[in-house]
Design a protein around this motif. Sequence first.
Motif, PDB file in Angstrom:
ATOM      1  N   MET A 201       0.822  -1.210   0.000  1.00 54.67           N
ATOM      2  CA  MET A 201       0.000   0.000   0.000  1.00 54.67           C
ATOM      3  C   MET A 201       0.857   1.261   0.000  1.00 54.67           C
ATOM      4  O   MET A 201       0.601   2.208  -0.758  1.00 54.67           O
ATOM      5  CB  MET A 201      -0.945  -0.004   1.209  1.00 54.67           C
ATOM      6  CG  MET A 201      -2.097  -0.973   1.091  1.00 54.67           C
ATOM      7  SD  MET A 201      -3.345  -0.722   2.378  1.00 54.67           S
ATOM      8  CE  MET A 201      -2.432  -1.212   3.827  1.00 54.67           C
ATOM      9  N   VAL A 202       1.878   1.278   0.857  1.00 52.40           N
ATOM     10  CA  VAL A 202       2.754   2.452   0.924  1.00 52.40           C
ATOM     11  C   VAL A 202       3.461   2.657  -0.414  1.00 52.40           C
ATOM     12  O   VAL A 202       3.596   3.784  -0.903  1.00 52.40           O
ATOM     13  CB  VAL A 202       3.777   2.305   2.072  1.00 52.40           C
ATOM     14  CG1 VAL A 202       4.829   3.406   2.010  1.00 52.40           C
ATOM     15  CG2 VAL A 202       3.075   2.324   3.420  1.00 52.40           C
ATOM     16  N   ASP A 207       5.758   9.072  -3.422  1.00 51.16           N
ATOM     17  CA  ASP A 207       6.626   9.416  -4.539  1.00 51.16           C
ATOM     18  C   ASP A 207       8.018   9.716  -3.984  1.00 51.16           C
ATOM     19  O   ASP A 207       8.156  10.145  -2.834  1.00 51.16           O
ATOM     20  CB  ASP A 207       6.073  10.616  -5.320  1.00 51.16           C
ATOM     21  CG  ASP A 207       6.117  11.887  -4.517  1.00 51.16           C
ATOM     22  OD1 ASP A 207       7.214  12.494  -4.436  1.00 51.16           O
ATOM     23  OD2 ASP A 207       5.077  12.306  -3.948  1.00 51.16           O
ATOM     24  N   PRO A 208       9.065   9.504  -4.782  1.00 49.04           N
ATOM     25  CA  PRO A 208      10.432   9.601  -4.259  1.00 49.04           C
ATOM     26  C   PRO A 208      10.847  11.010  -3.887  1.00 49.04           C
ATOM     27  O   PRO A 208      11.785  11.181  -3.109  1.00 49.04           O
ATOM     28  CB  PRO A 208      11.283   9.053  -5.405  1.00 49.04           C
ATOM     29  CG  PRO A 208      10.453   9.211  -6.619  1.00 49.04           C
ATOM     30  CD  PRO A 208       9.036   9.042  -6.170  1.00 49.04           C
ATOM     31  N   ALA A 213      13.327   9.229   2.223  1.00 49.20           N
ATOM     32  CA  ALA A 213      13.808   8.364   3.313  1.00 49.20           C
ATOM     33  C   ALA A 213      12.948   7.115   3.420  1.00 49.20           C
ATOM     34  O   ALA A 213      13.462   5.997   3.610  1.00 49.20           O
ATOM     35  CB  ALA A 213      13.825   9.132   4.628  1.00 49.20           C
ATOM     36  N   LEU A 214      11.635   7.274   3.308  1.00 54.73           N
ATOM     37  CA  LEU A 214      10.739   6.128   3.383  1.00 54.73           C
ATOM     38  C   LEU A 214      10.955   5.195   2.194  1.00 54.73           C
ATOM     39  O   LEU A 214      10.896   3.967   2.337  1.00 54.73           O
ATOM     40  CB  LEU A 214       9.288   6.603   3.430  1.00 54.73           C
ATOM     41  CG  LEU A 214       8.205   5.541   3.595  1.00 54.73           C
ATOM     42  CD1 LEU A 214       8.490   4.638   4.782  1.00 54.73           C
ATOM     43  CD2 LEU A 214       6.834   6.195   3.740  1.00 54.73           C
TER      44      LEU A 214
END
Length: 253
Positions: A201-202, A207-208, A213-214
Amino acid sequence: MAETKDDSGPALPPAIESAWGLRGRPPRGPRPGLSVPAIVDAAVRVADADGLPAVSMSRVAKELGAATMALYRHVASKDELLTLMVDAGYGPSPGPASPDDDWRARLTRWAWAEHDVLRQRPWLLHVPITGPPITPQQLDWMEDGLRCLDGTTLPEGEKMSILLLITGYVRNEATLTNQIAEGSRAAGVEPGEMMPAYRRMVGRLIDPVRFPALLRVLNAGVLDQDDDPDDEFTFGLDRILDGIEALIARRAA
């Protein structure tokens, strides 16, 4: 002078008197075998089986085969019953550690003992905290926790603060683990599939540019599988103990 008993001050709440066995016996009635320990044991059995919301005076009376009003001759209210249930639910403290263990090993053992109780009886986390520990077994837990720090250079106030820090961490970790498990069951997510589903889902949503970081976490495979809750608990506890170790070293210096 080691005597610290103080009989002055306001009267003890009925629940505390019951916990310490300071209340007189109620007059004999139609159920002379009914007692505070029997009522508390029955309430704990109900909570273990069906959770804290299932605990009521009528349900406990049914468990004992007694009339609901008969319980009130021994336990004045549900709040009093909850206080006694928490003391019984925690059970005996882990007791003295091995004399060969250092303070870190002793505190680790103490924290894991509380961790195991809260994992086995998550209903304890739903009982509101109304004040510091005052019932017999809870004070035993506190005594054993303080003894873990014997031989350090820490003042007594900091020892109490350390126990508060650790037990707060243990309760928070147990609450989080329990709520995640409950949420997964309610959503019909199979064990071991929560984090992979979350990752998918994430991955669809971010978007980058906004979440670099995520994105690195996703690309590293951190969310590809569910973490072992014990591993997470160990990591957090070790970081707390590292900080305590640094504090002890600073106080010694």
